[in-house]
Design an enzyme around this catalytic site. Structure first.
Site, PDB file in Angstrom:
ATOM      1  N   LYS A 128       0.830  -1.207   0.000  1.00 37.95           N
ATOM      2  CA  LYS A 128       0.000   0.000   0.000  1.00 37.95           C
ATOM      3  C   LYS A 128       0.865   1.259   0.000  1.00 37.95           C
ATOM      4  CE  LYS A 128      -3.660   0.242   2.715  1.00 37.95           C
ATOM      5  NZ  LYS A 128      -4.551   0.477   3.876  1.00 37.95           N
ATOM      6  N   GLU A 173      10.218  -5.848   3.678  1.00 40.29           N
ATOM      7  CA  GLU A 173      10.411  -7.139   3.007  1.00 40.29           C
ATOM      8  C   GLU A 173      10.041  -7.043   1.524  1.00 40.29           C
ATOM      9  OE1 GLU A 173       9.062  -8.047   7.288  1.00 40.29           O
ATOM     10  OE2 GLU A 173       8.567  -6.603   5.707  1.00 40.29           O
ATOM     11  N   GLY A 220      -4.953  -4.654   5.678  1.00 38.30           N
ATOM     12  CA  GLY A 220      -4.229  -5.612   4.842  1.00 38.30           C
ATOM     13  C   GLY A 220      -4.862  -6.988   4.795  1.00 38.30           C
ATOM     14  N   ARG A 221      -5.308  -7.478   5.951  1.00 42.10           N
ATOM     15  CA  ARG A 221      -5.870  -8.831   5.991  1.00 42.10           C
ATOM     16  C   ARG A 221      -7.298  -8.880   5.447  1.00 42.10           C
ATOM     17  NH1 ARG A 221      -4.953  -6.375  10.563  1.00 42.10           N
ATOM     18  NH2 ARG A 221      -6.526  -6.055  12.173  1.00 42.10           N
ATOM     19  N   GLU A 258      -4.224 -11.550  14.116  1.00 39.20           N
ATOM     20  CA  GLU A 258      -3.836 -10.151  13.984  1.00 39.20           C
ATOM     21  C   GLU A 258      -5.002  -9.229  14.329  1.00 39.20           C
ATOM     22  OE1 GLU A 258      -0.679  -8.741  11.088  1.00 39.20           O
ATOM     23  OE2 GLU A 258      -2.469  -7.908  10.140  1.00 39.20           O
ATOM     24  N   HIS A 294      -2.640 -37.981  10.197  1.00 37.44           N
ATOM     25  CA  HIS A 294      -1.404 -38.742  10.402  1.00 37.44           C
ATOM     26  C   HIS A 294      -0.324 -37.879  11.049  1.00 37.44           C
ATOM     27  CE1 HIS A 294      -2.668 -42.333   8.082  1.00 37.44           C
ATOM     28  NE2 HIS A 294      -3.450 -41.446   7.483  1.00 37.44           N
ATOM     29  N   LYS A 341       9.644  -4.317  13.686  1.00 40.17           N
ATOM     30  CA  LYS A 341      10.123  -3.670  12.462  1.00 40.17           C
ATOM     31  C   LYS A 341      11.105  -2.547  12.791  1.00 40.17           C
ATOM     32  CE  LYS A 341       5.922  -4.329   9.665  1.00 40.17           C
ATOM     33  NZ  LYS A 341       4.859  -3.604   8.923  1.00 40.17           N
TER      34      LYS A 341
END
Length: 521
Positions: free
Chosen positions: A204, A210, A261-262, A347, A378, A488
């Site tokens: 954004k 990153e 964001g999510r 979050e 399993h 951060k």
């Protein structure tokens, strides 16, 4: 302000219900005593059938929870979100991700004065994005699309592209790079040619560390491999158009500060999905989510699936003390859904203070985790069946297969049904404790008729609204994420120290590890 759940008159009543039965509610006895338990605790919502009957509640408990939702003003809080009021109080923002999937021109009761204008902007951006997506699909020279983003700019589109791979355009390979670990980007780039690759840079602000590190490396690779025409091979999903242009990117699609964001998969962040499945199916995806939005907005609380699931989450977290929930999608295409739901819930609701900033006296978000069935059977189902902790399990199954192979779907569905049954009924063994299954382990079963763009959209919207419900009752702001910021900030400082070796002011552990890393360089 809305009433917090522990301040409602139903809170002590719910605690008393649990105390009276000493946490010994038995599902097997509940089914034996109520012939209509399944019909009462199951319902059809848009594209999703939900069976909530194998959970540790009865009609009395559910009624108290519904009364608590009423007392806390859940419906009013929901309506405030849909109308565009700034319910994200710590950032002073509206929460309007539902607007991203609302049909063009549709006015709803209670719309705030700016909603109509915002909706027009949404559809202007959507139309442009989908036209670009179809142009990329029609361009045979572009064979590989690389989405570079992190968090909501990766988890959502990555999960959805995998989930709807049956509808993927022929000749288009989709790749996702999120980790700042160069191993991930390097592994993707090794199989690509610059003339056949389109990079989508999703950030954004165009400042996410990153993402911008990976974007710079992708651009350097493109130039080193002889790539030309950056404007054709790079596009940006950002509001920072100037920063994108400095990288040579001229195709940009933006979104708004009321999109967390999510919750951004429905926006330009969904471009990888739109390229993969096409504009028409992306609109079906939005329509499925909108159908669930309307269900959440209009259905009475007692027949409102997101409300019922959110109330069950509060019941388990605050009264039973269950600290986690397992997600088991019985469809391999949904393999990234648990990771997506981790961010969505943890979050959003992983908060320890109320909206006024004061400490909460009770637990909030559970830990979400999981893997697709039957793989999970399993791996960790041993603990679910016989472990010391009770972990509610959420099954997600799809009736129709997305493949032509005979003999598979029946086995898959049989396993899902059998595991839910086994968790509930158990198996007694008086002589051998190793073979004793206590049963009475709760689960929810979500069933889709088919895995389509519309049904996936509905499932995601269901989960979004369910998180809203529990967060609303807990009195927290589910739409900020200050907890991701401190690390951060410290990372920037430590990155510089890795170069200089300066450890002044660091704690002994960090200083020791930094020195060890430098000494072994």
């Amino acid at each position: 302000m809305y009433l917090r759940c522990d301040q409602s008159p139903q809170w002590p009543e719910l605690a008393a219900v649990l105390a009276r039965r000493g946490r010994q509610f038995d599902l097997r006895e509940a089914f034996a005593a109520d012939a209509r338990r399944f019909s009462h605790f199951s319902q059809q919502a848009p594209h999703v059938f939900a069976d909530l009957s194998k959970n540790l509640w009865d009609r009395t408990t559910e009624a108290l929870l519904l009364d608590m939702a009423q007392a806390c003003g859940l419906a009013q809080h929901r309506d405030a979100m849909f109308s565009g009021q700034p319910i994200n109080n710590t950032e002073g923002r509206a929460v309007l991700h539902t607007l991203l999937r609302r049909p063009s021109g549709l006015a709803l009761p209670g719309d705030g004065p700016e909603v109509a204008g915002q909706l027009a902007q949404v559809h202007g951006t959507l139309d442009a994005m989908l036209a670009y997506a179809d142009a990329v699909r029609a361009d045979d020279a572009i064979t590989d699309i690389v989405n570079i983003g992190i968090g909501g700019s990766d988890l959502g589109p990555h999960m959805a592209v995998l989930a709807l791979e049956e509808f993927r355009a022929a000749g288009k390979r989709m790749h996702f790079v999120s980790n700042v670990d160069g191993h991930e980007l390097h592994s993707v780039l090794q199989g690509l040619k610059p003339h056949g690759t389109l990079f989508l840079i999703a950030s954004k602000t165009f400042t996410t560390a990153e993402t911008m590190t990976n974007a710079a490396s992708a651009r350097a690779w493109f130039d080193a491999q002889g790539g030309t025409d950056v404007a054709r091979h790079f596009a940006a999903l950002t509001t920072n158009v100037d920063a994108a242009r400095q990288m040579g990117i001229h195709t940009t699609f933006g979104f708004w500060d009321w999109v967390g964001g999510r919750y951004s998969l429905w926006s330009a962040i969904g471009l990888p999905l739109a390229i993969s499945i096409g504009a028409a199916r992306f609109r079906e995806f939005l329509a499925g989510a909108h159908a669930m939005d309307e269900h959440f907005r209009t259905a009475p609380l007692a027949q409102n699936l997101p409300v019922r699931m959110g109330l069950l989450d509060v019941w388990y977290r605050n009264f039973h003390g269950f600290a986690s929930r397992c997600i088991a999608p019985y469809h391999a295409a949904l393999r990234r859904l648990p990771a997506y739901l981790q961010q969505l819930e943890m979050e959003s609701n992983g908060k320890r203070v109320a909206q006024d900033g004061r400490m909460l006296p009770y637990a909030t978000s559970p830990v979400l985790w999981g893997e697709p069935g039957t793989n999970g059977q399993h791996a960790f189902f041993q603990m679910l069946h016989q472990g010391t902790d009770v972990v509610p399990l959420e099954f997600i199954a799809v009736r129709q297969p997305t493949h032509p192979l005979p003999g598979h779907q029946g086995k898959l569905l049989a396993n899902a049904l059998a595991q839910a049954q086994a968790l509930m009924v158990g198996k007694a063994s008086d002589s051998d404790g190793h073979r004793h299954f206590p049963g009475n382990r709760p689960s929810t079963f979500l069933l889709l008729d088919a895995l389509t763009p519309a049904s996936l959209g509905a499932v995601i919207a269901l989960q979004e609204h369910r998180v809203f419900v529990s967060g609303s009752l807990w009195g927290i702001n589910s739409f900020d994420q200050w907890g991701v910021e401190l690390g951060k900030v410290l990372a920037k400082d430590i990155e510089a120290r890795l170069g200089t070796g300066d450890v002044a002011g660091l704690d002994a552990s960090t200083a020791g590890l930094l020195g060890l890393i430098r000494s072994r360089g």
